[in-house]
Design an enzyme around this catalytic site. Structure first.
Site, PDB file in Angstrom:
ATOM      1  N   SER A  52      47.383  42.275  64.466  1.00 16.04           N
ATOM      2  CA  SER A  52      48.868  42.051  64.626  1.00 16.04           C
ATOM      3  C   SER A  52      49.822  42.423  63.620  1.00 16.04           C
ATOM      4  CB  SER A  52      48.941  40.535  64.982  1.00 16.04           C
ATOM      5  OG  SER A  52      47.933  40.175  65.985  1.00 16.04           O
ATOM      6  N   GLN A  58      35.365  35.820  58.538  1.00 11.44           N
ATOM      7  CA  GLN A  58      35.855  34.547  59.443  1.00 11.44           C
ATOM      8  C   GLN A  58      34.456  34.302  60.607  1.00 11.44           C
ATOM      9  OE1 GLN A  58      39.645  33.893  61.314  1.00 11.44           O
ATOM     10  NE2 GLN A  58      38.994  34.935  63.029  1.00 11.44           N
ATOM     11  N   GLY A  83      42.337  44.741  70.706  1.00  8.81           N
ATOM     12  CA  GLY A  83      41.328  43.930  69.919  1.00  8.81           C
ATOM     13  C   GLY A  83      41.078  42.665  70.614  1.00  8.81           C
ATOM     14  N   HIS A  84      42.114  41.958  70.851  1.00  4.71           N
ATOM     15  CA  HIS A  84      42.242  40.570  71.340  1.00  4.71           C
ATOM     16  C   HIS A  84      41.782  40.728  72.797  1.00  4.71           C
ATOM     17  CE1 HIS A  84      45.437  39.987  68.420  1.00  4.71           C
ATOM     18  NE2 HIS A  84      44.841  38.951  67.974  1.00  4.71           N
TER      19      HIS A  84
HETATM   20  P1  AMP Z   1      44.043  36.783  65.469  1.00  6.50           P
HETATM   21  O1  AMP Z   1      44.987  36.756  66.212  1.00  6.50           O
HETATM   22  O2  AMP Z   1      44.202  37.986  64.102  1.00  6.50           O
HETATM   23  O3  AMP Z   1      43.661  35.715  64.622  1.00  6.50           O
HETATM   24  O4  AMP Z   1      42.588  37.415  65.966  1.00  6.50           O
HETATM   25  C1  AMP Z   1      42.054  36.652  67.016  1.00  6.50           C
HETATM   26  C2  AMP Z   1      40.776  37.222  67.183  1.00  6.50           C
HETATM   27  O5  AMP Z   1      40.912  38.674  67.617  1.00  6.50           O
HETATM   28  C3  AMP Z   1      39.881  37.152  65.857  1.00  6.50           C
HETATM   29  O6  AMP Z   1      38.377  36.876  66.368  1.00  6.50           O
HETATM   30  C4  AMP Z   1      39.648  38.377  65.484  1.00  6.50           C
HETATM   31  O7  AMP Z   1      38.523  38.707  64.777  1.00  6.50           O
HETATM   32  C5  AMP Z   1      39.762  39.338  66.691  1.00  6.50           C
HETATM   33  N1  AMP Z   1      40.425  40.554  66.526  1.00  6.50           N
HETATM   34  C6  AMP Z   1      41.709  40.811  65.941  1.00  6.50           C
HETATM   35  N2  AMP Z   1      41.615  42.331  65.804  1.00  6.50           N
HETATM   36  C7  AMP Z   1      40.537  42.694  66.387  1.00  6.50           C
HETATM   37  C8  AMP Z   1      40.214  44.142  66.503  1.00  6.50           C
HETATM   38  N3  AMP Z   1      40.840  45.145  66.087  1.00  6.50           N
HETATM   39  N4  AMP Z   1      38.876  44.386  67.210  1.00  6.50           N
HETATM   40  C9  AMP Z   1      38.177  43.439  67.695  1.00  6.50           C
HETATM   41  N5  AMP Z   1      38.623  41.922  67.385  1.00  6.50           N
HETATM   42  C10 AMP Z   1      39.676  41.792  66.811  1.00  6.50           C
END
Ligand code: AMP
Length: 281
Positions: free
Chosen positions: A186, A153, A36-37
């Site tokens: 995560s 968010q 995703g990231h």
């Molecule tokens: P985080 O590390 O969880 O704060 O996420 C960092 C960024 O990655 C945020 O913009 C999340 O929305 C994005 N993100 C996390 N999981 C996914 C996913 N499965 N698909 C797309 N973007 C994601």
């Protein structure tokens, strides 16, 4: 790719890239990176000339009974993955660098943070908007990339950017899912094997609801109840919320028309998972 921990060095490197005429793309994360990231980093690489990834487990967005201490951290792995996806710079400050002694300024977006995840996590979005505003000031990106996975968010950040006249574009990227449909997160590493199997019910319930809407159902409460009934059949799932809202204002709707967000949260053991579906009718 460079890895730096200080604001001063980050600014210097980005300043040099800007002077070379490169546009700055920015992907803020809390690390423990997955596909995703990486999809965000790859997208940034195609649209900007210099890609900055921040890795910072931001203490101010965790409630006191939440998982700040146990949140998975693995900088070496994250750095290798970021580089392979096209990152040029990793900014990974410690908490003291971001919140030095005496810190007392916060950014708070009002109404749109009160429902959905905001209802059960008081203070969470204030922590998010504060750290993202600081990161925007440090990185000064032309474009910042956020995942639709965290739909509230993304909407809150877009509001902040609009309300405070921040000079950058927010790019929303689609949810990346596991082959069985579970949204990548995560936090999925916390799930036991049984919980992991059970968690697929979230995306399944959303896809079934999408099909109902495609077939003409427009009553939001019918959709909500249907999703809740599907999730409740899974004994390991504990629903936090299931809501049908306007995709921009995040206000609840009774009738499904225009851009709609179906958002849900459920706990599996101690692990809170969220998922959503955006649909235009
Ligand atoms: P985080 O590390 O969880 O704060 O996420 C960092 C960024 O990655 C945020 O913009 C999340 O929305 C994005 N993100 C996390 N999981 C996914 C996913 N499965 N698909 C797309 N973007 C994601």
């Amino acid at each position: 790719m460079q890895i730096v921990t200080t604001i001063r060095e980050t600014r210097q490197i980005i300043h040099n890239a800007s002077r070379e005429g490169k546009t700055i793309g920015f992907v803020p994360t809390m690390g423990s990176l997955h596909e995703g990231h990486l999809s965000l980093i790859r997208r940034a690489k195609t649209e900007t000339g210099f890609v900055v990834v921040s890795i910072f487990v931001n203490p101010t967005q965790f409630g006191k009974d939440e998982d700040f201490e146990t949140y998975p951290r693995n900088l070496d792995r994250d750095a290798a993955l970021s580089e392979s996806a096209g990152a040029d710079l990793i900014f990974c400050p410690d908490a003291g660098e971001m919140y030095p002694k005496g810190f007392q300024t916060y950014v708070e977006v009002a109404e749109i943070t009160t429902g959905l995840c905001g209802a059960a996590r008081p203070g969470h979005f204030k922590g998010v908007t504060t750290v993202v505003a600081k990161l925007f000031n440090i990185v000064k990106p032309h474009k910042a990339y956020f995942g639709q996975k965290d739909a509230q968010q993304a909407a809150v950040i877009e509001h902040m950017v609009r309300d405070l006249d921040m000079d950058l574009d927010i790019v929303r990227c689609p949810i990346v899912r596991e082959p069985d449909g579970l949204a990548m997160s995560s936090r999925n590493v916390y799930l036991s094997a049984r919980e992991r199997n059970a968690a697929v019910v979230l995306s399944q319930s959303l896809f079934q609801a999408e099909e109902m809407i495609r077939q003409g159902i427009r009553d939001a409460s019918e959709i909500r109840q249907y999703i809740a009934s599907v999730i409740q059949k899974e004994p390991l799932a504990q629903i936090g919320y299931v809501e049908v809202v306007n995709a921009v204002s995040l206000k609840k709707v009774d009738f499904i028309a225009g851009q709609i967000l179906i958002a849900l949260a459920a706990k599996f053991g101690n692990t809170n998972l969220i998922d959503n579906l955006c649909i235009e009718v």
